[in-house]
Design an enzyme around this catalytic site. Structure first.
Site, PDB file in Angstrom:
ATOM      1  N   SER A 122      85.530  72.934  25.997  1.00 28.81           N
ATOM      2  CA  SER A 122      84.920  71.632  25.991  1.00 28.81           C
ATOM      3  C   SER A 122      84.520  71.252  24.651  1.00 28.81           C
ATOM      4  CB  SER A 122      83.897  71.522  26.837  1.00 28.81           C
ATOM      5  OG  SER A 122      84.332  71.500  28.242  1.00 28.81           O
ATOM      6  N   LYS A 174      68.960  49.610  34.522  1.00 32.14           N
ATOM      7  CA  LYS A 174      67.881  50.275  33.759  1.00 32.14           C
ATOM      8  C   LYS A 174      67.551  51.889  34.295  1.00 32.14           C
ATOM      9  CE  LYS A 174      65.193  51.060  30.597  1.00 32.14           C
ATOM     10  NZ  LYS A 174      65.881  51.553  29.247  1.00 32.14           N
TER      11      LYS A 174
END
Length: 331
Positions: A122, A174
């Site tokens: 990765s 949010k």
């Protein structure tokens, strides 16, 4: 009594500052002496990336310390090439990108060879792909090109024990990825778009670094892990070999690039620590304790500002970070 305590604290602070400046002065003198020697002495430098890659500044081998050192080496005439050893499962997007760019820029002036150890997956592979040449052992785990964002839903557990979360927010996204409720379809769509954008940049950068076609990289970039041998066959690494093989190849590249005779020794050494790295190491213990208390928040604080710069997704520093890590490492 109170006055005596204040005086004692002031004296301790003065002693600490004096010690710190003394070390800084000594290291500055050593650096000056080293630079004087380097002008007439060609060498290679060994830099290591070990463990998860984050934007944390603690530790001599942190991503930020590695990036800074790579940038310094550009202007050190005595350092003719860099061997970058990687033993990492990956990490956060921002930190991996920072080191990738530093490696890519350095290769324009000096050879950089990567030696993969147990794993370079990765984000670890992301960084390696920018080098001039990549060595891996036959059993090295590498690849895992992809992006992941994961979290937990503990709503049912909290309901069973009688805990009812209460949230007040200023916008519908949010509290995205809140562990207290399922993710809504609009949130899934938003997050998938964020991951896709990051993934495409990952693939494009690997293609650029490896000088491969983007479509060819995308076929390999489904998150799977490859052995060093498999990675050699599909073009993700250049050669199967040990650390010593990588060093020998780096010396060969350096001699060719700078027209150096075979008699040139080119020893390989680790760089000296700067005063900033000393302070990072000095306070790393305290930082580790804080991270153990809240590892996710520490990771978020390190990477979220970079990820969300100029972003209109509605995500905040309270949300989980996007990771360049294999799924088995995050589970």
């Amino acid at each position: 009594m109170q006055l005596n305590r204040i005086i004692a604290l002031v004296l301790v602070a003065v002693c600490f500052v004096a010690t710190a400046f003394g070390i800084q002065r000594r290291q500055a003198d050593e650096a000056f002496s080293l630079k004087s020697i380097e002008k007439g002495r060609d060498r290679l430098e060994l830099i290591s990336i070990d463990g998860a890659i984050t934007g944390a500044r603690t530790g001599l081998n942190s991503a930020i310390a590695v990036r800074n050192r790579l940038m310094e080496i550009e202007d050190v005439s005595g350092i003719k090439g860099v061997l970058l050893t990687i033993n990492s499962p990956g990490g956060t997007v921002g930190a991996s990108k920072e080191v990738y760019e530093a490696v890519k820029k350095l290769t324009e002036k000096k050879p950089v060879v990567v030696s993969m150890l147990d794993q370079a997956t990765s984000g670890g592979y992301y960084i390696a792909s920018a080098a001039n040449k990549i060595y891996a052992n036959a059993g090295t785990l590498t690849g895992s090109i992809g992006v992941i964002l994961s979290g937990l839903n503990v709503k049912e557990l909290f309901t069973r024990i009688g805990v009812e979360p209460q949230t007040i927010k200023t916008g519908p996204y949010k509290d995205i990825f809140s562990p207290f409720r399922p993710i809504s379809d609009p949130e899934k769509e938003l997050l998938q778009g964020l991951l896709t954008s990051t993934y495409e940049e990952f693939v494009a950068d690997v293609a650029k670094g490896r000088k491969m076609d983007v479509a060819a990289v995308r076929k390999l970039a489904d998150g799977r892990i490859y052995t060093g041998t498999q990675a050699k066959e599909n073009g993700l690494v250049d050669a199967i070999g040990t650390y010593d093989d990588a060093v020998a190849d780096l010396r060969k590249q350096v001699r060719a690039k700078f027209n150096l005779p075979e008699s040139t020794d080119l020893p390989i050494e680790r760089g000296s620590s700067s005063f900033e790295r000393f302070l990072d190491q000095l306070f790393s213990g305290a930082s580790t304790n804080l991270q153990l208390a809240s590892p996710l928040n520490s990771l978020i604080d390190a990477v979220a500002p970079r990820l969300l710069k100029n972003s209109s997704t509605g995500l905040s520093s309270d949300d989980p970070p996007i990771l360049l890590l294999p799924s088995w490492y995050t589970s």
